[in-house]
Design a protein around this motif. Structure first.
Motif, PDB file in Angstrom:
ATOM      1  N   LYS A  42      32.937  40.555  46.511  1.00 30.82           N
ATOM      2  CA  LYS A  42      34.281  40.875  46.721  1.00 30.82           C
ATOM      3  C   LYS A  42      35.145  39.525  45.871  1.00 30.82           C
ATOM      4  O   LYS A  42      36.042  39.480  45.280  1.00 30.82           O
ATOM      5  N   GLU A  43      34.730  38.247  46.537  1.00 29.51           N
ATOM      6  CA  GLU A  43      35.357  37.021  46.249  1.00 29.51           C
ATOM      7  C   GLU A  43      34.870  36.742  44.712  1.00 29.51           C
ATOM      8  O   GLU A  43      35.795  36.057  43.975  1.00 29.51           O
ATOM      9  N   ILE A  44      33.913  36.857  44.227  1.00 25.84           N
ATOM     10  CA  ILE A  44      33.423  37.034  42.776  1.00 25.84           C
ATOM     11  C   ILE A  44      34.148  37.608  41.944  1.00 25.84           C
ATOM     12  O   ILE A  44      34.794  37.132  41.070  1.00 25.84           O
TER      13      ILE A  44
ATOM     14  N   LYS B 249      27.966  34.545  31.291  1.00 27.32           N
ATOM     15  CA  LYS B 249      27.007  34.313  32.467  1.00 27.32           C
ATOM     16  C   LYS B 249      27.441  33.004  33.193  1.00 27.32           C
ATOM     17  O   LYS B 249      27.360  32.563  34.112  1.00 27.32           O
ATOM     18  N   GLU B 250      27.608  31.968  32.117  1.00 27.22           N
ATOM     19  CA  GLU B 250      28.058  30.460  32.505  1.00 27.22           C
ATOM     20  C   GLU B 250      29.105  30.620  33.617  1.00 27.22           C
ATOM     21  O   GLU B 250      29.247  29.862  34.222  1.00 27.22           O
ATOM     22  N   ASP B 251      30.220  31.506  32.957  1.00 24.60           N
ATOM     23  CA  ASP B 251      31.465  31.570  33.912  1.00 24.60           C
ATOM     24  C   ASP B 251      31.138  32.113  35.105  1.00 24.60           C
ATOM     25  O   ASP B 251      31.671  31.792  36.230  1.00 24.60           O
ATOM     26  N   TYR B 252      30.325  32.919  35.383  1.00 29.22           N
ATOM     27  CA  TYR B 252      29.755  33.885  36.596  1.00 29.22           C
ATOM     28  C   TYR B 252      29.105  32.483  37.423  1.00 29.22           C
ATOM     29  O   TYR B 252      29.256  32.484  38.652  1.00 29.22           O
ATOM     30  N   LEU B 253      28.424  31.748  36.762  1.00 29.49           N
ATOM     31  CA  LEU B 253      27.520  30.664  37.523  1.00 29.49           C
ATOM     32  C   LEU B 253      28.829  29.633  37.933  1.00 29.49           C
ATOM     33  O   LEU B 253      28.597  29.145  39.302  1.00 29.49           O
ATOM     34  N   LYS B 254      29.717  29.268  37.507  1.00 28.44           N
ATOM     35  CA  LYS B 254      30.608  28.285  37.492  1.00 28.44           C
ATOM     36  C   LYS B 254      31.493  28.934  38.763  1.00 28.44           C
ATOM     37  O   LYS B 254      31.971  27.993  39.533  1.00 28.44           O
ATOM     38  N   CYS B 255      31.927  30.230  38.730  1.00 33.16           N
ATOM     39  CA  CYS B 255      32.595  30.685  39.782  1.00 33.16           C
ATOM     40  C   CYS B 255      31.751  30.783  41.085  1.00 33.16           C
ATOM     41  O   CYS B 255      32.452  30.523  42.148  1.00 33.16           O
ATOM     42  N   ILE B 256      30.588  30.970  41.101  1.00 29.69           N
ATOM     43  CA  ILE B 256      29.753  30.942  42.190  1.00 29.69           C
ATOM     44  C   ILE B 256      29.840  29.584  42.775  1.00 29.69           C
ATOM     45  O   ILE B 256      29.817  29.351  44.036  1.00 29.69           O
ATOM     46  N   TYR B 257      29.507  28.681  41.948  1.00 25.75           N
ATOM     47  CA  TYR B 257      29.422  27.157  42.439  1.00 25.75           C
ATOM     48  C   TYR B 257      30.849  26.746  43.005  1.00 25.75           C
ATOM     49  O   TYR B 257      30.999  26.282  44.228  1.00 25.75           O
ATOM     50  N   GLU B 258      32.098  27.180  42.615  1.00 24.06           N
ATOM     51  CA  GLU B 258      33.270  26.996  42.980  1.00 24.06           C
ATOM     52  C   GLU B 258      33.478  27.570  44.452  1.00 24.06           C
ATOM     53  O   GLU B 258      34.244  27.017  45.325  1.00 24.06           O
ATOM     54  N   ILE B 259      33.117  28.716  44.328  1.00 18.98           N
ATOM     55  CA  ILE B 259      33.480  29.363  45.739  1.00 18.98           C
ATOM     56  C   ILE B 259      32.567  28.806  46.696  1.00 18.98           C
ATOM     57  O   ILE B 259      32.886  28.448  47.974  1.00 18.98           O
TER      58      ILE B 259
ATOM     59  N   MET C 119      36.788  36.362  39.295  1.00 16.66           N
ATOM     60  CA  MET C 119      36.392  36.745  37.908  1.00 16.66           C
ATOM     61  C   MET C 119      37.376  37.653  37.073  1.00 16.66           C
ATOM     62  O   MET C 119      37.315  38.051  36.264  1.00 16.66           O
ATOM     63  N   GLN C 120      38.011  38.563  38.183  1.00 11.66           N
ATOM     64  CA  GLN C 120      38.915  39.623  37.627  1.00 11.66           C
ATOM     65  C   GLN C 120      38.021  40.854  36.823  1.00 11.66           C
ATOM     66  O   GLN C 120      38.280  41.163  35.975  1.00 11.66           O
ATOM     67  N   VAL C 121      37.017  41.171  37.888  1.00 15.66           N
ATOM     68  CA  VAL C 121      36.046  42.237  37.269  1.00 15.66           C
ATOM     69  C   VAL C 121      35.917  43.135  38.525  1.00 15.66           C
ATOM     70  O   VAL C 121      36.331  42.873  39.734  1.00 15.66           O
ATOM     71  N   SER C 122      34.973  44.391  38.453  1.00 16.22           N
ATOM     72  CA  SER C 122      34.946  45.164  39.468  1.00 16.22           C
ATOM     73  C   SER C 122      33.660  44.578  40.277  1.00 16.22           C
ATOM     74  O   SER C 122      32.847  44.015  39.777  1.00 16.22           O
ATOM     75  N   PRO C 123      33.687  44.961  41.379  1.00 18.10           N
ATOM     76  CA  PRO C 123      32.403  44.796  42.415  1.00 18.10           C
ATOM     77  C   PRO C 123      31.104  45.371  41.674  1.00 18.10           C
ATOM     78  O   PRO C 123      30.148  44.451  41.621  1.00 18.10           O
ATOM     79  N   PRO C 124      30.984  46.303  41.111  1.00 18.07           N
ATOM     80  CA  PRO C 124      29.943  46.643  40.408  1.00 18.07           C
ATOM     81  C   PRO C 124      29.246  45.818  39.428  1.00 18.07           C
ATOM     82  O   PRO C 124      28.056  45.737  38.990  1.00 18.07           O
TER      83      PRO C 124
END
Length: 215
Positions: free
Chosen positions: A25-27, A5-15, A31-36
């Protein structure tokens, strides 16, 4: 909070620092995961009031999200300083190790580490280290991509990613180097600079990862 979850949060911040709208799609790509998978995690983070959904911007960090981001970057960057100055790591090795350690060390450890290091202001890659309980505000925000005219500049901060660090090592360009922008070529999508008596054509895609200051 889980490391994922922390990695997702950092990803959103960086974008959010590079684009006005953050999409699933960008996330997912970053993150190299599926959109779902992104949708499911976003729902959890919205429920925990870390982010909110916005029609224009996609996802936005809430005040709690910004506080959490500052704490994460504080941990990561202080760890990088320690690894570089006291354990003999190279700048290319720092990021991956700090990514692991930031999820495991306690807040108490970080405060002790800050004191031990003498309260550093920036990490080895030029990023600002937030003070305790303060939000993250980067000191250097102008990118090389935003330069519109020739002149003399200094590289003050770089985006913290291993491929970028490898590229900069190959072209012999480092934090605090001074260089001259000679040409901005929209046809080849690159910026020609001269640094250390050599000419380097830096693609726009990389120039947006380099933060500079006019000299």
């Amino acid at each position: 909070m889980t490391p994922n979850k922390e990695d997702y949060l950092k990803c959103i911040y960086e974008i959010s620092t590079r684009t006005p709208k953050i999409t699933n799609k960008e996330i997912a790509e970053k993150m190299q995961v599926s959109p779902p998978a992104v949708t499911e995690m976003a729902k959890r983070m919205i429920d925990e009031k870390l982010i909110q959904k916005d029609k224009q911007a996609g996802y936005l960090l809430t005040p709690l999200g910004h506080q959490t981001i500052a704490r994460l970057y504080r941990k990561h960057r202080l760890i990088e300083v320690f690894l570089l100055e006291h354990l003999g790591y190279t700048t290319n090795q720092l990021h991956e190790e700090a990514e692991v350690l930031e999820h495991t060390v306690s807040d108490y450890f970080i405060e002790q580490l800050d004191t031990f290091l003498g309260y550093p202001q920036t990490c080895p890659h030029g990023g600002t280290i937030p003070q305790k309980d303060q939000l993250l505000t980067e000191q250097y925000q102008q990118t090389l991509e935003e330069v519109t005219q020739s002149g003399k500049y200094q590289l003050m901060r770089i985006h913290d990613s291993f491929p970028l660090l490898q590229y900069l090592e190959q072209v012999d360009l480092a934090i605090n180097d001074t260089f001259t922008v000679q040409q901005i070529d929209t046809f080849t999508q690159s910026i020609l600079i001269e640094c250390k008596n050599q000419k380097i054509a830096i693609p726009f895609a990389i120039a947006k990862e380099l933060y500079i200051e006019a000299q």
